[in-house]
Design an enzyme around this catalytic site. Structure first.
Site, PDB file in Angstrom:
ATOM      1  N   ASP A 148       0.845  -1.169   0.102  1.00 18.03           N
ATOM      2  CA  ASP A 148       0.074  -0.147  -0.051  1.00 18.03           C
ATOM      3  C   ASP A 148       0.915   1.401   0.140  1.00 18.03           C
ATOM      4  OD1 ASP A 148      -2.111  -1.679   0.066  1.00 18.03           O
ATOM      5  OD2 ASP A 148      -2.861  -1.083   1.917  1.00 18.03           O
ATOM      6  N   HIS A 187     -25.714 -27.511 -12.311  1.00 17.94           N
ATOM      7  CA  HIS A 187     -27.028 -27.139 -12.011  1.00 17.94           C
ATOM      8  C   HIS A 187     -27.763 -27.938 -10.563  1.00 17.94           C
ATOM      9  CE1 HIS A 187     -31.228 -25.887 -13.077  1.00 17.94           C
ATOM     10  NE2 HIS A 187     -31.801 -27.253 -12.832  1.00 17.94           N
TER      11      HIS A 187
END
Ligand code: NDP
Length: 451
Positions: free
Chosen positions: A302, A434
């Protein structure tokens, strides 16, 4: 010239610890300084405690939905202090794991602040000077507050995990990752949440349709999300803070949280004095190999404000080791990084938004938004989104955006396909699983629109 160590790492967060370990494993003599707790933002005051709070907050809906599925269980109440005690014990455990990773790899740990005092020298808070062949800066960032009177009376994300009690009401200011995640967490834990965002739509930079759905879902779950609204004034009031918004309305909140961005930790550690260049926002400027303007000093994570995510900092740390200690110059790959915002529902994303892709080349958009089976059965009107952005010219999937429970887990897998440069036709060749929500990603045969 001989140095006390081959590598001195400043900062014991995700990136610094990984670079220290992988460098030590090459046989390099490595030392690391951390003046706070080992593990850094991600482990101690970011991703990890946040995710545990996400889990805690999701039970409200799980219990409520259980009743819709026929359960008669009485859910009781959430005990913040019981949770907080366990949370801190877990963070202490992880901190210990980080210590052990370093010590078992022969990295010398200095539990104090270190500043750069030369191209090859650091000075510890106790005055000790240590010379190093290379210095790696991995000091991360910290939350920043807006420059308004009484802002220091509000919390920032670091403070959330130490609260003595859950407030009855909270104002969250900001529309980015942290603001939206904590709005959902607090809402799930039963706190009255108001969120101010200064722009027209939260999660700026994400796909418009995806962030629009997240905003709709947050509102539906009870977050009082107010866009085009900011704090004009705030002052202490009985039992909390009195806040006047930019439309002139004044309201009391027990707590205020500023989630208004983070700033790189680059000040007061001697960087500019040795010739390291900082960008306007304080980020250390580095080249593609994370090397600063001073050849012996590198910076990752960062602090460099490239992509401010733990896994990216880790990879930057490993690329540093390859470059400096394995004689294998490696630029960290910042392209097509998948990530997720842990709102409820989550937003998982990889690649280009519809807007950015359309600005770049002709595209097809495949998108479907529907009521998922699980919450639909429970009478909820909440929706999910499955969306693919496809290049008309190459047929490659340029971006994928998912808003649904578990989108973080799902986008990790889709990220592999998008990173591999697979085409829409290759997605379609994959048979559906599914019944799932994500089967839509391989069964959308006609474009929803082109641009
Ligand atoms: P962000 O940059 O994501 O968001 C900051 C927000 O604050 C924006 O909405 C910004 O508005 C707003 N803002 C900035 N200044 C002001 C101001 N003066 N007044 C009002 N609003 C203001 O920062 P965060 O702090 O949320 O997160 C920092 C970074 O940490 C993220 O960008 C991300 O890289 C990382 N992170 C990742 C997470 C994850 O992977 N799930 C979780 C949390 C953090 P505007 O949009 O108008 O600029």
């Amino acid at each position: 010239m001989s140095f006390d160590v081959d590598l001195f790492v400043i900062g014991g967060g995700s990136g610094g610890v990984r670079a220290a370990r992988t460098s030590a494993q090459t046989g390099a003599r490595v030392a690391l300084a951390e003046d706070s707790r080992m593990g850094g933002t991600c482990v101690i005051r970011g991703c990890v405690p946040k995710k545990l709070m996400v889990f805690a907050s999701e039970f409200t809906e799980t219990f409520a939905m259980a009743r819709e599925y026929g359960w008669t269980a009485d859910t009781g109440a959430f005990d913040w202090l019981a949770f907080r005690t366990k949370l801190h014990a877990e963070l202490a455990r992880l901190e210990g794991v980080y210590h052990k990773i370093l010590s078992s790899n022969n990295v010398t740990i200095h539990e104090q602040r270190a500043t750069v005092s030369g191209a090859n020298e650091v000075t510890l808070a106790d005055g000790t000077k240590i010379t190093a062949g290379h210095i790696l800066l991995a000091t991360g960032g910290r939350p920043s507050r807006p420059d308004i009177p009484n802002a220091e009376l509000a919390m920032v994300s670091d403070d959330i995990f130490d609260m003595d009690a859950l407030p009855k009401s909270i104002l969250i200011v900001g529309g980015g990752f942290i603001a939206c995640e904590f709005a959902c967490i607090m809402n799930g834990l039963g706190v009255e949440v108001t969120q101010f965002y200064r722009g027209t739509q939260i999660l700026r930079g994400f796909d418009d349709e995806a962030r629009g759905l997240v905003a709709d879902m947050m509102r539906e779950q009870g977050v009082n999300l107010m866009t085009d609204t900011n704090v004009a004034e705030m002052a202490p009031a009985d039992g909390g803070m009195s806040v006047t918004n930019t439309h002139g309305k004044t309201q009391n909140f027990e707590r205020v949280l500023f989630a208004t961005g983070r700033a790189p930790n680059s000040k007061g550690i001697g960087l500019e004095e040795v010739g390291i260049k900082l960008a306007k926002n304080g980020a250390v400027e580095v080249d593609e190999f994370s090397q600063t303007a001073v050849p012996s000093i590198y910076a990752i994570g960062d602090l460099t404000d490239r992509i401010n995510l733990t896994p990216v900092a880790i990879r930057e740390g490993m690329a540093f080791t390859e470059t400096v200690f394995k004689n294998n110059p490696t630029a960290p790959d910042h392209d097509l990084v998948a990530y997720a915002v842990f709102t409820q529902p989550e937003l998982g994303t990889v690649g280009l938004s519809e807007e950015d892709a359309a600005a770049q080349e002709p595209i097809e958009v495949y998108a479907t938004s529907f009521k998922p089976m699980k919450s639909g059965f429970a009478g909820r009107s909440s929706k999910v989104l499955m969306k693919l952005i496809v290049s008309k010219a190459t047929r490659k999937v340029l971006g994928c955006h998912v808003v649904s429970d578990g989108a973080g887990e799902l986008i990790q897998m889709v990220g592999i396909a998008v990173k591999a440069g697979l085409t829409k036709e290759e997605f379609d060749r994959t048979c559906a699983v599914h019944p799932t929500m994500s089967e839509e990603l391989v069964t959308m045969h006609n474009p929803t629109r082109t641009a």
